[in-house]
Design a protein around this motif. Structure first.
Motif, short mmCIF file in Angstrom:
data_model
loop_
_atom_site.label_atom_id
_atom_site.label_comp_id
_atom_site.label_asym_id
_atom_site.label_seq_id
_atom_site.Cartn_x
_atom_site.Cartn_y
_atom_site.Cartn_z
N THR A 74 0.82 -1.21 0.00
CA THR A 74 0.00 0.00 0.00
C THR A 74 0.85 1.26 0.00
O THR A 74 0.66 2.16 -0.81
CB THR A 74 -0.93 0.03 1.23
OG1 THR A 74 -2.01 -0.89 1.01
CG2 THR A 74 -1.54 1.39 1.44
N ASP A 75 1.81 1.33 0.93
CA ASP A 75 2.54 2.59 1.10
C ASP A 75 3.95 2.31 1.62
O ASP A 75 4.15 2.11 2.81
CB ASP A 75 1.79 3.48 2.09
CG ASP A 75 2.41 4.86 2.24
OD1 ASP A 75 3.40 5.14 1.53
OD2 ASP A 75 1.90 5.65 3.05
N THR A 77 6.23 4.37 2.02
CA THR A 77 6.73 5.43 2.87
C THR A 77 6.37 5.17 4.33
O THR A 77 6.91 5.84 5.23
CB THR A 77 6.17 6.80 2.45
OG1 THR A 77 4.75 6.82 2.65
CG2 THR A 77 6.47 7.08 0.99
N ASN A 78 5.46 4.25 4.60
CA ASN A 78 5.13 3.86 5.96
C ASN A 78 6.12 2.79 6.41
O ASN A 78 6.20 1.72 5.79
CB ASN A 78 3.70 3.31 6.01
CG ASN A 78 3.24 2.98 7.43
OD1 ASN A 78 4.03 2.52 8.27
ND2 ASN A 78 1.97 3.21 7.70
N HIS A 103 4.86 -0.34 -5.36
CA HIS A 103 4.30 0.62 -4.41
C HIS A 103 2.93 1.09 -4.91
O HIS A 103 2.82 1.71 -5.96
CB HIS A 103 5.27 1.80 -4.30
CG HIS A 103 4.84 2.87 -3.36
ND1 HIS A 103 5.44 4.10 -3.32
CD2 HIS A 103 3.88 2.89 -2.40
CE1 HIS A 103 4.86 4.83 -2.38
NE2 HIS A 103 3.91 4.13 -1.83
N ARG A 105 0.78 3.26 -3.36
CA ARG A 105 0.48 4.65 -3.00
C ARG A 105 -0.96 4.84 -2.52
O ARG A 105 -1.61 5.84 -2.82
CB ARG A 105 0.76 5.59 -4.18
CG ARG A 105 2.20 5.53 -4.64
CD ARG A 105 2.49 6.53 -5.73
NE ARG A 105 3.85 6.39 -6.23
CZ ARG A 105 4.38 7.15 -7.17
NH1 ARG A 105 3.67 8.10 -7.74
NH2 ARG A 105 5.62 6.96 -7.58
N ARG A 106 -1.48 3.86 -1.80
CA ARG A 106 -2.82 3.92 -1.19
C ARG A 106 -3.93 4.06 -2.21
O ARG A 106 -5.05 4.50 -1.88
CB ARG A 106 -2.90 5.06 -0.17
CG ARG A 106 -1.94 4.89 1.00
CD ARG A 106 -2.04 6.00 2.01
NE ARG A 106 -1.17 5.72 3.15
CZ ARG A 106 -1.53 5.01 4.22
NH1 ARG A 106 -2.76 4.53 4.28
NH2 ARG A 106 -0.69 4.80 5.21
N SER A 130 -1.76 -4.92 1.89
CA SER A 130 -2.75 -3.85 1.74
C SER A 130 -4.14 -4.38 2.07
O SER A 130 -4.44 -5.54 1.80
CB SER A 130 -2.75 -3.32 0.30
OG SER A 130 -3.77 -2.37 0.11
#
Length: 336
Positions: A74-75, A77-78, A103, A105-106, A130
Motif C-alpha cells: 500500500t505505502d 513510505t510507511n 508501491h 500509494r494507497r 494492503s
C-alpha cells in the motif's frame, strides 16, 4: 552500418568452449546430479570465462516457474509496510526465491494495475500488503497463483489466505500498561477508518470497561496534520495518556505535545502501534505495540508455499503483538 551491440554469449557458445553438448551444459547449469564433478567444473569455468548468464525468462517458459514472488505494498513510505516487505524478501531468499516489489500509494486502482503487471511477469505467488485491494481483483489473481493478504481487508474472498496481527489484543495491552502506570483518563486518536484501526479502537474501548477506567474518548482525524487539534481536545477533556492507531500518528502527537511545551511523559503518555524504526529514533523513545512486520511477511511466504504444495482450504493466521515499553509512557504528573 554494422551492429555495434555486443553479442550475448549463448549456451551453444559454452558447449563449444567446454567441448560438450548443449544438453550437457543445460544439465550441469541446473545442478543435475548425473553430471560428473570434473565436467561440471569445466562447464562452469567456460561459462564464467564467456560471461554467460542463463536466460531466466526462457527457463521459466520451459519449467512454468520464474522463482519470483510479487509483493504489492500500500505505502512504502510507511515504515511498517516496508518492514513487512523486507520480511517477505528475506523469507523468499531463504527459500531460494526472489521478490519483485511495487508501491501502490494507497490507490486501489494503482494496486490493481501492479497486481496485473506482476501476473504478466509470471510470478509464482503474490503477497498483498494492503487492505485496499478490491475482492474481485484478489479473486482474479487467486485463480492464477497463490495469494496472501497481509492485513485486514474489508472483505476477504474465498481462495485467498491472510496474515494479520491481533489488533484488539494489542490495544487492550496498551490500555492495561497505561492503567498500571496510574492513568485513568485515556484517549484514542486515529488517522484511519480501515478495519485494523477499527479493531484497535474496539480493543481500547473494551479495555476501558474491563479495567473500570474513565469514559471512552476517541478522535478520528484525516491525517497527521490534524493531530494537533485532537491533542488540544484530549488535553481539555482531562486525558493524561493516549493510544494512537499507529506510530506515524503517535509521533505526530509527540511533535505537537513538544511544541505545546508539555512535559513528556508526565504531562502526557503516548503509545503507538507497529513498533517501527520511528519508535526508537524519536525522543522520548516511543512505547509501541510490535506486531512483527518481518514475521508477518515471513508467515505470508510460508502460506504461499503451502498453497503451492497443494493445500486447498483457506488459512487465516493471526499473530499476537508484543508491547515494547519505552520512555514515552510513565506515571501522570500530579495536577495542582
Amino acid at each position: 552500418m554494422s551492429d555495434l551491440r555486443p553479442r550475448r554469449p549463448t549456451i551453444v557458445d559454452v558447449a563449444a568452449a567446454a567441448g560438450v553438448s548443449k544438453s550437457l551444459v543445460s544439465l550441469a547449469l541446473r545442478g543435475d546430479p548425473g553430471v560428473g564433478a570434473a565436467t561440471r567444473e569445466r562447464i562452469r569455468a567456460s561459462a564464467e570465462a564467456l560471461g554467460y548468464r542463463s536466460n531466466a525468462l526462457a527457463r521459466a517458459l520451459v519449467q512454468g516457474r520464474t522463482g519470483q514472488l510479487g509483493v504489492v505494498v500500500t505505502d512504502l513510505t510507511n515504515p511498517y509496510h516496508a518492514d513487512v516487505a523486507l520480511g517477505v524478501e528475506e523469507a523468499a531468499t531463504r527459500h531460494g526465491l526472489g521478490a519483485l516489489i511495487a508501491h501502490g500509494r494507497r490507490d486501489p486502482d494503482r494496486l490493481a494495475t501492479h497486481l496485473e503487471a506482476m501476473l504478466s511477469l509470471n510470478v509464482d505467488g503474490l503477497v498483498v500488503v494492503s487492505s485496499r485491494v478490491e475482492p474481485e481483483v484478489l479473486v482474479t489473481c487467486a485463480r492464477q497463483v497463490p495469494v496472501v493478504v497481509v492485513g485486514r481487508p474489508e472483505e476477504l474472498p474465498a481462495g485467498v489466505d491472510a496474515v494479520a496481527n491481533h489488533d484488539a489484543a494489542g490495544a487492550r495491552r496498551a490500555v492495561a500498561h497505561l492503567a498500571e502506570l496510574g492513568h485513568r483518563e485515556i484517549g484514542f486518536v486515529t488517522t484511519s477508518r480501515r478495519p485494523a484501526a477499527r479493531a484497535r479502537h474496539e480493543g481500547y474501548a473494551d479495555a476501558l470497561v474491563e479495567l473500570d477506567l474513565g469514559a471512552e474518548r476517541t478522535w478520528t482525524v484525516d491525517g497527521p496534520e490534524q493531530v494537533g487539534v485532537a491533542l488540544a481536545e484530549l488535553l481539555a477533556a482531562g486525558c493524561t495518556a493516549v493510544l494512537a492507531n499507529n506510530d506515524l500518528t503517535a509521533v505526530a502527537l509527540l511533535d505537537h505535545a513538544h511544541d505545546a511545551g508539555l512535559e513528556l511523559p508526565g504531562g502526557l503518555s503516548v503509545v503507538g502501534y507497529d513498533d517501527t524504526r520511528l519508535a526508537t529514533t524519536v525522543r522520548p523513545r516511543l512505547t509501541s505495540l510490535d506486531q512483527g512486520g518481518a514475521a508477518l511477511g515471513a508467515a505470508a511466504v510460508e502460506l504461499l508455499g503451502e498453497r503451492d504444495a497443494g493445500r486447498r482450504e483457506d488459512r487465516h493466521v493471526v499473530l499476537e503483538p508484543t508491547l515494547r515499553a519505552r520512555a514515552s509512557t510513565g506515571p501522570p504528573s500530579p495536577r495542582g
